[in-house]
Write an enzyme that holds these catalytic residues in place. Sequence first.
Site, PDB file in Angstrom:
ATOM      1  N   GLN A   1      -5.919 -10.784   2.586  1.00 12.22           N
ATOM      2  CA  GLN A   1      -5.433 -11.030   3.947  1.00 12.22           C
ATOM      3  C   GLN A   1      -6.094 -10.099   4.959  1.00 12.22           C
ATOM      4  O   GLN A   1      -6.701 -10.544   5.940  1.00 12.22           O
ATOM      5  CB  GLN A   1      -3.913 -10.825   3.990  1.00 12.22           C
TER       6      GLN A   1
ATOM      7  N   LEU B   1     -13.749  -1.571  -7.868  1.00 13.96           N
ATOM      8  CA  LEU B   1     -13.364  -0.174  -7.628  1.00 13.96           C
ATOM      9  C   LEU B   1     -13.312   0.635  -8.918  1.00 13.96           C
ATOM     10  O   LEU B   1     -13.368   1.857  -8.885  1.00 13.96           O
ATOM     11  CB  LEU B   1     -11.986  -0.100  -6.954  1.00 13.96           C
TER      12      LEU B   1
ATOM     13  N   SER C   1       0.013   3.029   2.707  1.00 16.74           N
ATOM     14  CA  SER C   1       1.123   2.079   2.804  1.00 16.74           C
ATOM     15  C   SER C   1       2.458   2.763   3.075  1.00 16.74           C
ATOM     16  O   SER C   1       2.728   3.859   2.582  1.00 16.74           O
ATOM     17  CB  SER C   1       1.218   1.326   1.470  1.00 16.74           C
TER      18      SER C   1
ATOM     19  N   GLU D   1       4.991   1.959   1.669  1.00 17.23           N
ATOM     20  CA  GLU D   1       5.670   2.080   0.368  1.00 17.23           C
ATOM     21  C   GLU D   1       5.630   3.522  -0.138  1.00 17.23           C
ATOM     22  O   GLU D   1       6.389   3.880  -1.032  1.00 17.23           O
ATOM     23  CB  GLU D   1       5.030   1.142  -0.656  1.00 17.23           C
TER      24      GLU D   1
ATOM     25  N   TYR E   1       3.207   1.268  -7.705  1.00 17.07           N
ATOM     26  CA  TYR E   1       2.315   1.000  -6.569  1.00 17.07           C
ATOM     27  C   TYR E   1       2.412   2.119  -5.533  1.00 17.07           C
ATOM     28  O   TYR E   1       1.403   2.663  -5.079  1.00 17.07           O
ATOM     29  CB  TYR E   1       2.683  -0.340  -5.930  1.00 17.07           C
TER      30      TYR E   1
END
Length: 319
Positions: free
Chosen positions: A13, A58, A124, A126, A148
Amino acid sequence: MAKKALITGITGQDGSYLAELLLEKGYKVYGLRRRTSTPIMVNIEHIKDEIEFIDGDLLDQGSLVQAMKQSNPDEVYNLAAQSFVATSWAQPGITGQATGVGVTNMLEAVRYIKPEARFYQASSSEMFGKVVETPQKETTPFYPRSPYGVAKVYGHWITVNYRESFDMYACSGILFNHESPRRGVEFVTRKVTDAVARIKLGMQKELRMGNLDAKRDWGFAGDYVKAMWLMLQQDQPDDYVISTGETHTVEELVQIAFDHVGLNWRDYVVIDPKFVRPAEVDLLLGDCTKAKEKLGWELEVGFEQLVKMMVDSDLKRLQ
Ligand code: GDP
């Protein structure tokens, strides 16, 4: 000479919106692409001829060095990651490697090949997890609540560390949830808007959901990629929170989406424990004063407008 940018995660996105923005600004855009048998190009189909793709991963240091050599970029945007929180419990190792150590791999490639290139790390909200203060800002301590979130904390600090250790122009953008019609259908916003469109069109009967009480600060991805670019255009590298400063529950999201097509959400939503997470981030609310003041960043799309845009887009696609 046109500026050159290397974007990891270009098929996602944010990668797609950022590539559009940079192409508009006249950049030559290189995209690191992970090889898959069936390429997932839906987000960048419309601009794929303008992007130079480099195969890499990565987790493969050599491929990153090669990508840096081939693109010789002025700016590197590290957007690639295992980015879905729920999956990070099922694949904590891969998440740690890609979302965490992958940042080091990219930073090392930049340091070896072109240390003066400017580097953006996709951090993030998060990372704030079980929040220790509200609203959350750049100085708020982290308390991640998922593999995450833990991996993103590592990615954030290694970015700060390379800035301080090697004097690199490296920035960490702490972006709160940002959505769009290009969001993956596993994320709650898109899952809801896709389901609402399907239910409206008679293609689906119910919507199975997890925790409706969670609160998020949701913005529009198209606005947020502008902040990424702005971070790399300053005199000094720094870290910034990007958010709307508004928080809404998942239930509000569901309600706005169903209301938009004239349906009552209570007739369709079923709670399914399968979608409840082992540990939850209950509330996120960002304070982006620093970004507004120092970057001059402005938000254009608000929450309701965003949800309606996503429902309309799913209706159009499915019809
Ligand atoms: P996240 O903030 O990166 O985890 O973004 P998500 O869009 O995956 O989830 C946002 C919030 O919605 C979390 O608090 C989830 O627990 C909550 N949620 C409730 N039901 C669902 C569901 O069915 N799917 C997802 N993805 N999230 C859900």
